[in-house]
Design a protein around this motif. Structure first.
Motif, PDB file in Angstrom:
ATOM      1  N   LEU A   1       4.996   6.070  11.816  1.00  0.00           N
ATOM      2  CA  LEU A   1       4.546   5.761  13.007  1.00  0.00           C
ATOM      3  C   LEU A   1       3.977   4.274  12.826  1.00  0.00           C
ATOM      4  N   THR A   2       3.221   4.093  11.587  1.00  0.00           N
ATOM      5  CA  THR A   2       2.687   2.646  11.339  1.00  0.00           C
ATOM      6  C   THR A   2       3.808   1.631  11.084  1.00  0.00           C
ATOM      7  N   ALA A   3       5.095   1.963  10.900  1.00  0.00           N
ATOM      8  CA  ALA A   3       6.246   1.207  10.716  1.00  0.00           C
ATOM      9  C   ALA A   3       6.687   0.864  12.160  1.00  0.00           C
ATOM     10  N   HIS A   4       6.704   1.904  12.883  1.00  0.00           N
ATOM     11  CA  HIS A   4       7.331   1.533  14.315  1.00  0.00           C
ATOM     12  C   HIS A   4       6.230   0.649  15.027  1.00  0.00           C
ATOM     13  N   THR A   5       5.148   0.886  15.098  1.00  0.00           N
ATOM     14  CA  THR A   5       4.130   0.468  15.875  1.00  0.00           C
ATOM     15  C   THR A   5       3.655  -0.951  15.217  1.00  0.00           C
ATOM     16  N   ARG A   6       3.540  -1.062  14.097  1.00  0.00           N
ATOM     17  CA  ARG A   6       2.863  -2.322  13.476  1.00  0.00           C
ATOM     18  C   ARG A   6       4.006  -2.968  12.556  1.00  0.00           C
ATOM     19  N   HIS A   7       5.171  -2.486  12.418  1.00  0.00           N
ATOM     20  CA  HIS A   7       6.219  -3.118  11.380  1.00  0.00           C
ATOM     21  C   HIS A   7       5.668  -3.031  10.248  1.00  0.00           C
ATOM     22  N   LEU A   8       4.722  -2.268   9.649  1.00  0.00           N
ATOM     23  CA  LEU A   8       4.298  -2.182   8.375  1.00  0.00           C
ATOM     24  C   LEU A   8       4.871  -1.023   7.619  1.00  0.00           C
ATOM     25  N   GLN A   9       5.665  -1.406   6.583  1.00  0.00           N
ATOM     26  CA  GLN A   9       6.434  -0.341   5.803  1.00  0.00           C
ATOM     27  C   GLN A   9       5.471   0.005   4.575  1.00  0.00           C
ATOM     28  N   MET A  10       5.462   1.350   4.600  1.00  0.00           N
ATOM     29  CA  MET A  10       4.794   1.683   3.333  1.00  0.00           C
ATOM     30  C   MET A  10       5.427   2.931   2.958  1.00  0.00           C
ATOM     31  N   GLN A  11       5.473   2.982   1.355  1.00  0.00           N
ATOM     32  CA  GLN A  11       6.015   3.997   0.641  1.00  0.00           C
ATOM     33  C   GLN A  11       5.023   5.545   0.663  1.00  0.00           C
ATOM     34  N   VAL A  12       5.819   6.607   0.723  1.00  0.00           N
ATOM     35  CA  VAL A  12       5.109   7.869   0.277  1.00  0.00           C
ATOM     36  C   VAL A  12       5.579   8.102  -1.067  1.00  0.00           C
ATOM     37  N   LYS A  13       4.432   8.597  -1.857  1.00  0.00           N
ATOM     38  CA  LYS A  13       4.701   9.028  -3.269  1.00  0.00           C
ATOM     39  C   LYS A  13       4.014  10.343  -3.639  1.00  0.00           C
ATOM     40  N   ALA A  14       4.380  11.213  -4.390  1.00  0.00           N
ATOM     41  CA  ALA A  14       3.609  12.142  -5.157  1.00  0.00           C
ATOM     42  C   ALA A  14       3.030  11.894  -6.387  1.00  0.00           C
ATOM     43  N   GLY A  15       1.797  12.158  -6.623  1.00  0.00           N
ATOM     44  CA  GLY A  15       0.905  11.933  -7.785  1.00  0.00           C
ATOM     45  C   GLY A  15      -0.127  11.413  -7.763  1.00  0.00           C
ATOM     46  N   ASP A  16      -0.870  11.020  -8.760  1.00  0.00           N
ATOM     47  CA  ASP A  16      -2.097  10.553  -9.056  1.00  0.00           C
ATOM     48  C   ASP A  16      -2.007   9.131  -8.124  1.00  0.00           C
ATOM     49  N   ALA A  17      -3.044   8.854  -7.410  1.00  0.00           N
ATOM     50  CA  ALA A  17      -3.047   7.712  -6.568  1.00  0.00           C
ATOM     51  C   ALA A  17      -3.491   6.436  -7.280  1.00  0.00           C
TER      52      ALA A  17
ATOM     53  N   ALA B   1      -5.056   2.390  -7.408  1.00  0.00           N
ATOM     54  CA  ALA B   1      -6.220   1.694  -6.705  1.00  0.00           C
ATOM     55  C   ALA B   1      -5.403   0.989  -5.552  1.00  0.00           C
ATOM     56  N   GLY B   2      -6.139   1.016  -4.413  1.00  0.00           N
ATOM     57  CA  GLY B   2      -5.589   0.439  -3.218  1.00  0.00           C
ATOM     58  C   GLY B   2      -4.320   1.227  -2.636  1.00  0.00           C
ATOM     59  N   ALA B   3      -4.739   2.553  -2.322  1.00  0.00           N
ATOM     60  CA  ALA B   3      -3.987   3.414  -1.782  1.00  0.00           C
ATOM     61  C   ALA B   3      -4.353   4.249  -0.530  1.00  0.00           C
ATOM     62  N   ILE B   4      -3.552   4.802   0.070  1.00  0.00           N
ATOM     63  CA  ILE B   4      -4.102   5.867   1.258  1.00  0.00           C
ATOM     64  C   ILE B   4      -3.620   7.116   0.583  1.00  0.00           C
ATOM     65  N   VAL B   5      -4.509   8.200   0.348  1.00  0.00           N
ATOM     66  CA  VAL B   5      -4.333   9.430  -0.270  1.00  0.00           C
ATOM     67  C   VAL B   5      -4.780  10.654   1.029  1.00  0.00           C
TER      68      VAL B   5
ATOM     69  N   THR C   1       0.822  -1.267  -0.053  1.00  0.00           N
ATOM     70  CA  THR C   1       0.071   0.025  -0.060  1.00  0.00           C
ATOM     71  C   THR C   1       0.947   1.133   0.010  1.00  0.00           C
ATOM     72  N   THR C   2       0.499   2.041  -0.712  1.00  0.00           N
ATOM     73  CA  THR C   2       1.358   3.406  -1.089  1.00  0.00           C
ATOM     74  C   THR C   2       0.552   4.536  -0.433  1.00  0.00           C
ATOM     75  N   ILE C   3       1.370   5.542   0.350  1.00  0.00           N
ATOM     76  CA  ILE C   3       0.592   6.781   0.646  1.00  0.00           C
ATOM     77  C   ILE C   3       0.837   7.712  -0.399  1.00  0.00           C
ATOM     78  N   PHE C   4      -0.210   8.291  -0.987  1.00  0.00           N
ATOM     79  CA  PHE C   4       0.029   9.234  -1.990  1.00  0.00           C
ATOM     80  C   PHE C   4      -0.304  10.576  -1.577  1.00  0.00           C
ATOM     81  N   VAL C   5       0.325  11.545  -1.963  1.00  0.00           N
ATOM     82  CA  VAL C   5       0.189  13.121  -1.711  1.00  0.00           C
ATOM     83  C   VAL C   5       0.080  13.901  -2.976  1.00  0.00           C
ATOM     84  N   ASP C   6      -0.286  15.124  -3.112  1.00  0.00           N
ATOM     85  CA  ASP C   6      -0.269  15.848  -4.400  1.00  0.00           C
ATOM     86  C   ASP C   6       1.226  16.315  -4.712  1.00  0.00           C
ATOM     87  N   PRO C   7       1.783  16.481  -5.839  1.00  0.00           N
ATOM     88  CA  PRO C   7       3.055  17.085  -5.900  1.00  0.00           C
ATOM     89  C   PRO C   7       3.147  18.445  -5.602  1.00  0.00           C
TER      90      PRO C   7
END
Length: 766
Positions: A68-84, A86-90, A47-53
């Motif tokens: 915070l999610t990586a620290h508390t759930r050991h769930l590593q997610m990338q952050v990207k800029a651009g259009d999201a 499907a299956g992303a956090i915006v 799952t990727t976390i998307f923000v506007d460029p």
């Protein structure tokens, strides 16, 4: 059938049952509006976390959520800029979003992802905190299924605060950041930082280096013939403070500094005696309470403090600067010819009005620099600057009076929102003030007094809990005192009053306790810890005991054992009082619906010696004073135990309902405690007793403190840190109260009682 029996047992045992139906959405504080519908979404490492460029604010928040999610759930997610995809956090900032509050947000969970929208960065941040809580609904690592929620949220109050006292006990910058991290996760937005007091000056002021060279360090009180440990103290450099303020700002927390004046000034006067009234240099105070030292009121001192405020304002961009104003005992001003002459020259009639003048000098100076003064409710006495804001601590009346006069107010009353009040009366509680303030009392606190009409209520900025640290020397003490009461505070400050629900809060709290454990936060389990109660005298007489189990929150299933083994979900479930034969050992634990422990196991040994023994927390005050304080062996001790419940006004304890048949002696485990308390005008209330020896005795009297003497145990002359007093006691029949009074001089130490045991004739020493 098993589940039905479980719920029935909870009801019969006086404990609330868990909610039926769908699992609760485990969010604290509860959002203003929340609905659940549709399908959820599974978050994975893909799952990727998307923000506007080109949106650095959204990216900062996205990086925070990912970290915070990586620290508390050991769930590593990338952050990207651009259009999201499907299956992303915006995460999206939209200045046209239909959200009224800058701290508000919307959050939607669909089968295709999570979308958070806010008008301002603060709102986006709080939306991210909510998303993190949704991704940590229970302990675990890796992939997580998120409930299909639709949230529209904003805070009830603009000021959602916590005060951290770093003057009495110093926290390292890393420890302050730990507090800030937790505040952010609870959507609190104001850290009131108490930086100066009689016991220490903690902020570097470059123009006046003696404030930290001298004022940041104190010598602990001597104890008997032995000196205390080496110097205690510390301070924050200006670089430390800039870093902490920036760290807090990244988490949308404003740091409001407090520089106490005109009272609580002893550390400053110790550094620069000319600031004081007498011209003499006192030590930095090792004593708690209300010290006598005030700033003088000449022009040089006013300019000194304004110069201090210049450096404070350069470090803290907050609109508000707190100047204290509390507990300024005016004795030194009254006794000073120079101060009286200054009052006459200014046309000021009394010392309360002089404090008003003093505060007005600071308020005008802050206003001229684009800041606003805030102070404790004593600044109301004699009138205050029109722009001043009042923090009401002596109950709520100060807030009512100030709001009716048109001043903004923050509700911060003692004892209701004082975090140094103990959380329970359990025998294993650590240090703090009494009476205890439970988790529910925090949850139920209403910040808008009923005495205010709608227009006056608009002056209520919000609420704040205060963590005074006289008796909290380490971060572990602080964490025990603050958590989970911070959860109750956050919901009372954020969630609309009509949406608050105590039982729903309890259903959501186990997930939060798990988040604390993930982050090594040493929260107190007092609300859920089983209390194991018996009728002592009936058990002594009959040889068996009827046992009652309960906990403060009346929540969870209490399981127990009677054979000394550790209880778990397979152990008997408490339904009603049960009988055991002596001797036996009862162990009990409260479990959540899924079997997770809500508290550590509590143990009680039931045998004749233990039933004849009362621990420090089971001894009552002697009649005449209701002051109670639970203290450490020394003021700066870092251990959580032992502790001693004392009354600084009367060194006397009551052992209620003692069954004296066959008792021939009494044993008292005792500690020598420093009498490091400044009581100001209340010092006259300290009770002195006539003694037979210079060092005094422990006198045991029957029925009352004026009753028949049963024993007199001489106190040691060398005042060891701990010792045991044991001696013969006149034989009596029946059940009587025992008054245990120390006749030692009130200029010497206080004696704390760890435990009192009645000794039968066959066990008494010859």
């Amino acid at each position: 059938m098993k589940k039905t029996r479980y719920v029935l047992a909870l009801a019969l045992g006086g404990l609330s049952a868990f909610a039926h139906g769908a699992a609760p959405v485990n969010l604290i504080p509860m959002p203003a509006q929340l609905s659940v519908s549709g399908q959820g979404f599974t978050v994975t490492p893909q799952t990727t976390i998307f923000v506007d460029p080109g949106d650095p604010a959204a990216r900062r928040t996205a990086e925070y959520l990912a970290s915070l999610t990586a620290h508390t759930r050991h769930l590593q997610m990338q952050v990207k800029a651009g259009d999201a995809d499907a299956g992303a956090i915006v995460l999206k900032l939209d200045p046209k979003a239909p959200i009224t509050s800058p701290e508000g947000y919307t959050l939607d969970v669909y089968s295709a992802g999570i979308r958070i929208v806010a008008r301002d960065e603060a709102g986006l941040f709080y939306g991210a905190v909510t998303a993190w809580q949704l991704m940590t609904p229970s302990p675990g690592t890796g992939d997580v299924r998120v409930e299909p929620v639709h949230i529209r949220d904003e805070p009830r109050f603009a000021w959602r605060g916590m005060m951290l006292d770093s003057a009495r006990h110093f926290q390292t910058p890393a420890e302050v950041r730990t507090v800030i991290d937790q505040m952010a996760q609870h959507k609190l937005n104001t850290l009131h930082w108490h930086l100066t007091d009689d016991q220490g000056w903690r902020i570097e002021i470059k123009r006046y280096p003696e404030l930290t060279r001298i004022g940041a360090w104190r010598t602990p009180p001597t104890l008997g013939k032995k000196a205390g440990a080496g110097r205690y103290g510390g301070f924050y450099t200006q670089d430390d403070i800039r870093a902490i303020v920036a760290y807090a700002a990244e988490r949308h927390i404003t740091v409001v500094p407090e520089i106490d004046m005109p009272g609580h000034a002893q550390a400053a006067v110790a550094s620069y005696p000319e600031l004081g009234v007498t011209g003499t240099r006192p030590p930095v105070s090792p004593d708690w309470g209300v010290n006598p030292y005030l700033y003088n009121v000449d022009d040089n001192t006013v300019h000194f403090l304004q110069n201090v405020l210049d450096e404070v304002m350069a470090l803290f961009p907050s609109t508000y600067i707190h100047v204290g104003g509390d507990e300024a005992v005016k004795d030194q001003w009254k006794a000073s010819a120079a101060v009286q002459a200054r009052m006459h020259a200014l046309g000021i009639k009394n010392e309360d009005a002089l404090q008003t003048w003093f505060i007005d000098q600071m308020g005008g100076y802050l206003t001229a620099h684009g800041r606003r003064l805030i102070g404790w409710d004593e600044i109301l006495e004699g009138g205050i600057p029109a722009s001043a804001t009042v923090m009401s601590w002596r109950g709520t009346q100060g807030a009512i009076d100030a709001a009716k006069q048109g001043h903004d107010v923050v509700l911060s009353p003692a004892p209701q929102l004082y975090l140094d009040q103990m959380q329970s009366d359990l025998p294993d509680e650590t240090t703090g003030r009494l009476p205890s303030m439970s988790l529910k009392s925090y949850y139920d606190f209403e910040a808008v007094p009923k005495a205010l009409n709608a227009a006056q209520a608009k002056h209520v900025l919000g609420m704040q809990a205060n963590m005074w640290t006289e008796h909290m020397p380490t971060l572990r003490h602080v964490e025990h005192a603050v958590f989970p009461r911070m959860d109750a505070l956050s919901e009372a400050a954020w969630t609309p009053a009509k949406e608050r629900d105590w039982h729903g809060f309890l259903d959501r709290l186990p997930s939060q306790l798990a988040r604390y454990r993930m982050q090594d936060i040493a929260y107190a389990d007092s609300a859920f810890a089983p209390s194991i109660e018996v009728d002592r005298n009936a058990a002594i007489a009959s040889g068996h005991a009827n046992v009652t189990l309960s906990n403060q929150a009346k929540y969870g299933g209490v399981h127990y054992t009677t054979d000394g083994s550790e209880p778990n979900a397979s152990s008997p479930l408490y339904v009603r009082p049960f009988a055991v034969n002596l001797p036996t050992t009862i162990k009990a634990v409260a479990l959540a619906a899924d079997g997770t422990p809500l508290a550590d196991v509590r143990t009680r040994v039931l045998d004749l010696p233990s039933l004849r023994t009362r621990g420090t927390g089971e001894l009552e005050n002697c009649p005449g004073s209701d002051f109670r304080l639970r203290v450490q062996p020394t003021p700066d001790a870092t251990s959580m135990a032992p502790t001693y419940l004392i009354n600084v006004f009367d060194n006397c304890r009551m052992y209620r309902a003692a069954k004296l048949d066959g008792m021939a002696a009494i044993r008292v485990d005792t500690a020598t405690l420093p009498r490091n308390y400044q009581l100001a005008h209340d010092a006259k209330l300290v009770k002195a007793y006539t003694s037979a020896t210079p060092q005094g005795e422990l006198v045991v009297r029957m029925d009352s403190c004026k009753g028949k003497p049963l024993a007199s145990l001489p106190l040691p002359t060398d005042q060891p840190a701990t010792f045991t007093l044991q001696g013969a006691m006149a034989k009596q029949a029946g059940t009587h109260d025992l008054c245990l009074v120390f006749t030692s001089p009130i200029t010497g130490p206080i004696y704390g009682v760890g435990a009192v045991t009645l000794v039968p004739a066959e066990k008494a020493a010859p």
